[in-house]
Scaffold this motif. Structure first.
Motif, PDB file in Angstrom:
ATOM      1  N   ASP A 196       0.808  -1.216   0.000  1.00  0.00           N
ATOM      2  CA  ASP A 196       0.000   0.000   0.000  1.00  0.00           C
ATOM      3  C   ASP A 196       0.847   1.274   0.000  1.00  0.00           C
ATOM      4  O   ASP A 196       0.363   2.350   0.329  1.00  0.00           O
ATOM      5  CB  ASP A 196      -0.945   0.019   1.204  1.00  0.00           C
ATOM      6  CG  ASP A 196      -0.191   0.031   2.537  1.00  0.00           C
ATOM      7  OD1 ASP A 196       1.034  -0.230   2.526  1.00  0.00           O
ATOM      8  OD2 ASP A 196      -0.822   0.289   3.577  1.00  0.00           O
ATOM      9  N   THR A 197       2.108   1.158  -0.397  1.00  0.00           N
ATOM     10  CA  THR A 197       2.965   2.340  -0.409  1.00  0.00           C
ATOM     11  C   THR A 197       2.539   3.319  -1.503  1.00  0.00           C
ATOM     12  O   THR A 197       1.951   2.929  -2.507  1.00  0.00           O
ATOM     13  CB  THR A 197       4.438   1.957  -0.640  1.00  0.00           C
ATOM     14  OG1 THR A 197       5.264   3.136  -0.532  1.00  0.00           O
ATOM     15  CG2 THR A 197       4.637   1.374  -2.025  1.00  0.00           C
ATOM     16  N   SER A 198       2.810   4.584  -1.264  1.00  0.00           N
ATOM     17  CA  SER A 198       2.830   5.540  -2.368  1.00  0.00           C
ATOM     18  C   SER A 198       4.278   5.673  -2.808  1.00  0.00           C
ATOM     19  O   SER A 198       5.195   5.225  -2.124  1.00  0.00           O
ATOM     20  CB  SER A 198       2.267   6.897  -1.931  1.00  0.00           C
ATOM     21  OG  SER A 198       3.028   7.419  -0.855  1.00  0.00           O
ATOM     22  N   ALA A 199       4.487   6.254  -3.972  1.00  0.00           N
ATOM     23  CA  ALA A 199       5.847   6.404  -4.494  1.00  0.00           C
ATOM     24  C   ALA A 199       5.933   7.735  -5.220  1.00  0.00           C
ATOM     25  O   ALA A 199       4.973   8.152  -5.878  1.00  0.00           O
ATOM     26  CB  ALA A 199       6.205   5.255  -5.425  1.00  0.00           C
ATOM     27  N   SER A 200       7.066   8.384  -5.099  1.00  0.00           N
ATOM     28  CA  SER A 200       7.251   9.692  -5.726  1.00  0.00           C
ATOM     29  C   SER A 200       8.388   9.646  -6.730  1.00  0.00           C
ATOM     30  O   SER A 200       9.477   9.139  -6.438  1.00  0.00           O
ATOM     31  CB  SER A 200       7.552  10.767  -4.672  1.00  0.00           C
ATOM     32  OG  SER A 200       6.393  11.121  -3.972  1.00  0.00           O
ATOM     33  N   TYR A 201       8.106  10.164  -7.914  1.00  0.00           N
ATOM     34  CA  TYR A 201       9.137  10.368  -8.927  1.00  0.00           C
ATOM     35  C   TYR A 201       9.810  11.715  -8.692  1.00  0.00           C
ATOM     36  O   TYR A 201       9.152  12.705  -8.352  1.00  0.00           O
ATOM     37  CB  TYR A 201       8.503  10.436 -10.310  1.00  0.00           C
ATOM     38  CG  TYR A 201       8.353   9.139 -11.053  1.00  0.00           C
ATOM     39  CD1 TYR A 201       9.452   8.516 -11.644  1.00  0.00           C
ATOM     40  CD2 TYR A 201       7.105   8.564 -11.210  1.00  0.00           C
ATOM     41  CE1 TYR A 201       9.297   7.349 -12.364  1.00  0.00           C
ATOM     42  CE2 TYR A 201       6.945   7.395 -11.936  1.00  0.00           C
ATOM     43  CZ  TYR A 201       8.043   6.797 -12.509  1.00  0.00           C
ATOM     44  OH  TYR A 201       7.896   5.647 -13.231  1.00  0.00           O
ATOM     45  N   LEU A 202      11.099  11.760  -8.919  1.00  0.00           N
ATOM     46  CA  LEU A 202      11.821  13.023  -9.014  1.00  0.00           C
ATOM     47  C   LEU A 202      12.522  13.039 -10.368  1.00  0.00           C
ATOM     48  O   LEU A 202      13.334  12.153 -10.649  1.00  0.00           O
ATOM     49  CB  LEU A 202      12.843  13.182  -7.883  1.00  0.00           C
ATOM     50  CG  LEU A 202      12.267  13.311  -6.474  1.00  0.00           C
ATOM     51  CD1 LEU A 202      13.395  13.468  -5.456  1.00  0.00           C
ATOM     52  CD2 LEU A 202      11.315  14.491  -6.376  1.00  0.00           C
ATOM     53  N   PRO A 203      12.205  13.988 -11.249  1.00  0.00           N
ATOM     54  CA  PRO A 203      12.857  14.023 -12.562  1.00  0.00           C
ATOM     55  C   PRO A 203      14.335  14.334 -12.415  1.00  0.00           C
ATOM     56  O   PRO A 203      14.781  14.880 -11.383  1.00  0.00           O
ATOM     57  CB  PRO A 203      12.117  15.149 -13.290  1.00  0.00           C
ATOM     58  CG  PRO A 203      11.585  16.028 -12.209  1.00  0.00           C
ATOM     59  CD  PRO A 203      11.272  15.126 -11.050  1.00  0.00           C
ATOM     60  N   SER A 204      15.120  13.964 -13.413  1.00  0.00           N
ATOM     61  CA  SER A 204      16.551  14.269 -13.377  1.00  0.00           C
ATOM     62  C   SER A 204      16.750  15.774 -13.233  1.00  0.00           C
ATOM     63  O   SER A 204      16.026  16.577 -13.817  1.00  0.00           O
ATOM     64  CB  SER A 204      17.231  13.756 -14.652  1.00  0.00           C
ATOM     65  OG  SER A 204      16.598  14.291 -15.798  1.00  0.00           O
ATOM     66  N   PHE A 205      17.727  16.127 -12.416  1.00  0.00           N
ATOM     67  CA  PHE A 205      17.943  17.534 -12.089  1.00  0.00           C
ATOM     68  C   PHE A 205      19.436  17.776 -11.953  1.00  0.00           C
ATOM     69  O   PHE A 205      20.107  17.156 -11.117  1.00  0.00           O
ATOM     70  CB  PHE A 205      17.223  17.883 -10.779  1.00  0.00           C
ATOM     71  CG  PHE A 205      17.387  19.308 -10.338  1.00  0.00           C
ATOM     72  CD1 PHE A 205      16.686  20.322 -10.961  1.00  0.00           C
ATOM     73  CD2 PHE A 205      18.248  19.632  -9.299  1.00  0.00           C
ATOM     74  CE1 PHE A 205      16.831  21.635 -10.554  1.00  0.00           C
ATOM     75  CE2 PHE A 205      18.397  20.943  -8.881  1.00  0.00           C
ATOM     76  CZ  PHE A 205      17.684  21.943  -9.514  1.00  0.00           C
ATOM     77  N   GLU A 206      19.976  18.678 -12.822  1.00  0.00           N
ATOM     78  CA  GLU A 206      21.416  18.947 -12.847  1.00  0.00           C
ATOM     79  C   GLU A 206      22.169  17.624 -12.985  1.00  0.00           C
ATOM     80  O   GLU A 206      22.004  16.918 -13.962  1.00  0.00           O
ATOM     81  CB  GLU A 206      21.825  19.751 -11.613  1.00  0.00           C
ATOM     82  CG  GLU A 206      21.200  21.152 -11.603  1.00  0.00           C
ATOM     83  CD  GLU A 206      21.610  21.979 -10.408  1.00  0.00           C
ATOM     84  OE1 GLU A 206      22.208  21.415  -9.461  1.00  0.00           O
ATOM     85  OE2 GLU A 206      21.340  23.197 -10.420  1.00  0.00           O
ATOM     86  N   GLN A 207      22.949  17.209 -11.988  1.00  0.00           N
ATOM     87  CA  GLN A 207      23.717  15.968 -12.076  1.00  0.00           C
ATOM     88  C   GLN A 207      22.980  14.779 -11.476  1.00  0.00           C
ATOM     89  O   GLN A 207      23.501  13.665 -11.461  1.00  0.00           O
ATOM     90  CB  GLN A 207      25.071  16.137 -11.358  1.00  0.00           C
ATOM     91  CG  GLN A 207      25.934  17.250 -11.926  1.00  0.00           C
ATOM     92  CD  GLN A 207      26.268  17.030 -13.394  1.00  0.00           C
ATOM     93  OE1 GLN A 207      26.636  15.922 -13.791  1.00  0.00           O
ATOM     94  NE2 GLN A 207      26.134  18.072 -14.199  1.00  0.00           N
ATOM     95  N   MET A 208      21.762  14.991 -11.002  1.00  0.00           N
ATOM     96  CA  MET A 208      21.007  13.930 -10.349  1.00  0.00           C
ATOM     97  C   MET A 208      20.173  13.158 -11.365  1.00  0.00           C
ATOM     98  O   MET A 208      19.467  13.758 -12.172  1.00  0.00           O
ATOM     99  CB  MET A 208      20.084  14.530  -9.284  1.00  0.00           C
ATOM    100  CG  MET A 208      19.310  13.504  -8.461  1.00  0.00           C
ATOM    101  SD  MET A 208      18.169  14.294  -7.309  1.00  0.00           S
ATOM    102  CE  MET A 208      16.839  14.752  -8.437  1.00  0.00           C
ATOM    103  N   PRO A 209      20.240  11.819 -11.345  1.00  0.00           N
ATOM    104  CA  PRO A 209      19.410  11.037 -12.266  1.00  0.00           C
ATOM    105  C   PRO A 209      17.949  11.034 -11.810  1.00  0.00           C
ATOM    106  O   PRO A 209      17.622  11.525 -10.729  1.00  0.00           O
ATOM    107  CB  PRO A 209      20.015   9.631 -12.169  1.00  0.00           C
ATOM    108  CG  PRO A 209      20.569   9.573 -10.776  1.00  0.00           C
ATOM    109  CD  PRO A 209      21.068  10.964 -10.463  1.00  0.00           C
ATOM    110  N   ARG A 210      17.082  10.475 -12.635  1.00  0.00           N
ATOM    111  CA  ARG A 210      15.675  10.321 -12.242  1.00  0.00           C
ATOM    112  C   ARG A 210      15.587   9.353 -11.073  1.00  0.00           C
ATOM    113  O   ARG A 210      16.204   8.286 -11.082  1.00  0.00           O
ATOM    114  CB  ARG A 210      14.878   9.811 -13.442  1.00  0.00           C
ATOM    115  CG  ARG A 210      13.421   9.507 -13.149  1.00  0.00           C
ATOM    116  CD  ARG A 210      12.570   9.491 -14.405  1.00  0.00           C
ATOM    117  NE  ARG A 210      13.109   8.729 -15.493  1.00  0.00           N
ATOM    118  CZ  ARG A 210      12.514   7.668 -16.045  1.00  0.00           C
ATOM    119  NH1 ARG A 210      11.365   7.246 -15.574  1.00  0.00           N
ATOM    120  NH2 ARG A 210      13.051   7.063 -17.064  1.00  0.00           N
TER     121      ARG A 210
END
Length: 699
Positions: A59-73
């Motif tokens: 029953d978890t929720s999950a959050s996407y974070l788009p790639s940002f500067e040097q950080m991958p998705r």
């Protein structure tokens, strides 16, 4: 975002529409048997499915974070131990791998906690959750390795509240479901490190809020909220009254919602319910003979960027028998190729038998933004037309220009699908006929594009005319659309499965794949099982006494009698090679790997049917002949999976040999050519862990 995408987003564990995604789709997350599953939806179709992680709380929720500067998705979620975990997407390997952030955070949530994550106004990473006492808490990154924790925060959230982190007026907001008062929210003051509690007006419902989203309306500055409650979808603009958007129509489908707002009801006033006929694709399987009926979807999705096709059409100039001429061509996305390819008419490239036109030039190529001189070694033309460029050979009047570019700099162009260009057929194994009723393209809108002689790119865009398809013949497509001189060689395309898809006859693709040297030829398909016995797919050639069904052939190594040619059969515009579709052709017995298929030989396709757990021959290409081979494309030296679509999900082909007893296996030890055939071909769910029975290699 469409109502369907909004509905999918709120029903899912998490979702994201990536900036710059020309596919126009939405990534949707769900949990299946402890696996976090990522599906890429484009319109009403699932184009791709991946497993991100295992051991995920259901029953978890999950959050996407788009790639940002040097950080991958990134994807952040809660595992079965109630720990917050973080996975990153490797663009090169096209796989999800766990990051050290979960261990660094060392967060244990409550057993019902959801979470949210966002990149904050200063580029910081923010994650919210409910702690072990069900109070809200937040962590915020403070540098390369630093993190600051906040909590427990003010507010009275319900247990397991959905959470939504957003940036409103350049300030971080945390929205949640408050006990007895609808949506509450906390605003972060970065100067003081404090959180101020507020309530979002007019957000209380008589039924439980299953999920919600809040965002700032950039035009009005007010808050726009969307709610999923008891299967109904609602919106609230600012503090105004609630608006009913729709309700779930089928509990088995996570995204079928019917709009029911007052402005829609007028559409049904003149609806003739008594005489309405339900389209055949919506009949129950007991009402029709074909249990695996698949309807094809024509048209362009609203999410597809408008007029992007203009960047795939090129203008050609050339000298033909001493005179300057004009023509058109177009880029096509052929996967796994070492070249970009521009298709055009053969008469734009050939002026007399076995002689190319002079001074062929691509005028202001849309990718390189300059003229490109076309050298003879870059040209390919159908052999029949090259030898005799006569109007009587117009069915062979096609050619190509190959442009050498690195994989990272491909200009991919229009999509293609072998379903388009199939001439109608009458009866099983019959020759092609003019049976218009079985023509997939007939009466659909087709578009013809190109440059007139007076049009000079980039100042002028390519022209487009449209008309209806009249019919598909064995070697030609008939359509009713106006064209101008100079447009010859330009694309004929349709909206198919939501995107711009080129139309071409099968023989054309066979030449294209040969020119580009794509595909695998004369290969047997072996399962990478851990036993000492070899397992490969055996599919007999058409024979009156042999059943049309694939078998797992077991031996040491056993007699190999089935070889395949594996070629691309579908690719969407601009997408990567790993997302393309491939088809298996059953190779005729005795045909050398370097030999071309005789024109008189019918090419049987391999059909993969997960509903019936069956692999069989098909004299005609259809949707069940298309599979994906993502691992083979990314790491060709490694074993790969075979994925086939079933409904809105994907399955993996697997082989086993459990039906064989010790006596069967002892006989195989005596003769390397001896074998046993078993029916143990099946289709299982895609999993994160690599099961050897689901991994294959060509030999």
């Amino acid at each position: 975002m469409s109502v369907q995408d909004l509905a999918r987003s709120l029903v899912s564990a998490g979702s994201i529409k990536l900036p710059g995604d020309e596919g126009g789709g939405i990534y949707i997350l769900s949990v299946r048997d402890g696996d976090l599953v990522e599906k890429y939806w484009v319109g009403d179709a699932v184009e791709n499915e991946n497993i991100i992680a295992s051991g995920v709380r259901n029953d978890t929720s999950a959050s996407y974070l788009p790639s940002f500067e040097q950080m991958p998705r990134l994807v952040i979620f809660i595992d079965q131990d109630n720990s917050v975990r973080c996975y990153a997407y490797d663009e090169d390997m096209e796989e999800w791998e766990e990051t050290p952030l979960g261990n660094k955070w060392n967060i244990t949530t409550s057993s019902k906690s959801k979470l949210s994550a966002i990149i904050g106004p200063e580029g910081e990473m923010v994650v919210s959750y409910q702690d072990e006492t069900d109070r809200l808490s937040v962590i915020i990154s403070t540098g390369e390795d630093g993190w600051t924790s906040f909590g427990p925060l003010d507010g009275d959230p319900i247990v397991g509240t959905p959470q939504c982190l957003e940036i409103i007026n350049d300030k971080l907001h945390l929205f949640y479901v408050n006990k007895g008062s609808g949506i509450g929210y906390l605003v972060f003051n970065s100067s003081t490190g404090s959180w101020k509690a507020n309530v979002l007006e007019n957000t209380k419902f008589s039924t439980a809020i299953d999920n919600f989203s809040v965002a700032e309306d950039l035009e009005t500055g007010s808050l726009q909220s969307y709610f999923l409650t008891d299967g109904s979808l609602w919106s609230v603009s600012g503090d105004k009254e609630k608006t009913f958007l729709g309700e779930r129509q089928n509990s088995l489908d996570l995204a079928i919602y019917v709009a029911m707002g007052n402005d829609k009801q007028q559409d049904f006033i003149d609806f003739d319910l008594e005489n309405y006929q339900v389209p055949i694709q919506y009949w129950h399987s007991t009402q029709r003979r074909d249990e695996t009926y698949v309807t094809e979807r024509f048209g362009i999705d609203l999410s597809t960027p408008a007029r992007r096709w203009e960047n795939w059409v090129v203008k050609l100039t050339f000298e033909k028998l001493g005179s300057e001429k004009h023509g058109s061509g177009f880029y096509v996305n052929v996967p796994n190729a070492s070249y970009d390819i521009i298709l055009t008419a053969g008469h734009n490239l050939v002026d007399k038998p076995e002689h190319y036109c002079s001074n062929i030039k691509i005028v202001q190529d849309p990718f390189e933004k300059k003229d490109i001189d076309v050298q003879p070694e870059m040209i390919r033309v159908c052999r029949r037309y090259f030898e005799d460029p006569d109007e009587l050979n117009e069915i062979y009047d096609y050619g190509a220009i190959l442009l050498k570019r690195s994989p990272s700099k491909r200009h991919r162009g229009f999509g293609f699908h072998l379903m388009l260009g199939l001439a109608p057929q009458l009866g099983e194994g019959a020759a092609y006929t003019e049976d218009e009723g079985k023509d997939i393209l007939r009466d659909h809108m087709v578009y013809v594009c190109g440059y007139a002689p007076e049009d000079l790119p980039p100042d002028k865009s390519p022209r487009r005319s449209e008309g209806r398809c009249i019919g598909t013949l064995l070697h030609q497509l008939r359509y009713d659309a106006n064209t101008k001189p100079g447009m010859s060689g330009g694309p004929v395309w349709v909206g198919f499965r939501g995107v711009e898809t080129i139309v071409a006859i099968h023989n054309v693709w066979r030449d294209i794949f040969k020119w580009l040297n794509v595909g695998w030829h004369g290969k047997s398909l072996h399962c990478c099982n851990p036993s000492t016995y070899s397992m490969h797919l055996h599919l007999p050639q058409k024979n009156i006494t042999t059943p049309n069904e694939g078998r797992v052939r077991v031996g040491k190594p056993g007699k190999v009698e089935t070889l395949f040619d594996v070629v691309p059969v579908a690719a969407r515009p601009t997408v990567k090679d790993s997302n393309a579709g491939y088809g298996f052709l059953l190779r005729p017995v005795g045909l050398n790997v370097k030999d071309t298929w005789p024109a008189s030989v019918t090419s049987p396709w391999v059909r993969w049917d997960p509903k019936k757990n069956k692999v069989s021959r098909s004299n005609r290409f259809n949707a069940q002949c298309e599979v994906k081979l993502p691992g083979l494309i990314i790491k060709p030296e490694k074993p790969f999976e075979i994925q086939t679509q079933e409904g809105d999900g994907w399955k993996q082909v697997q082989m086993e040999m459990r039906f064989l007893d010790e006596g069967d296996l002892e006989l195989l030890e005596e003769d390397p050519q001896s074998f046993e055939d078993t029916s143990e071909i099946s289709f299982g769910s895609i999993t994160k862990n690599k099961n050897k029975n689901k991994l294959f290699q060509f030999k």
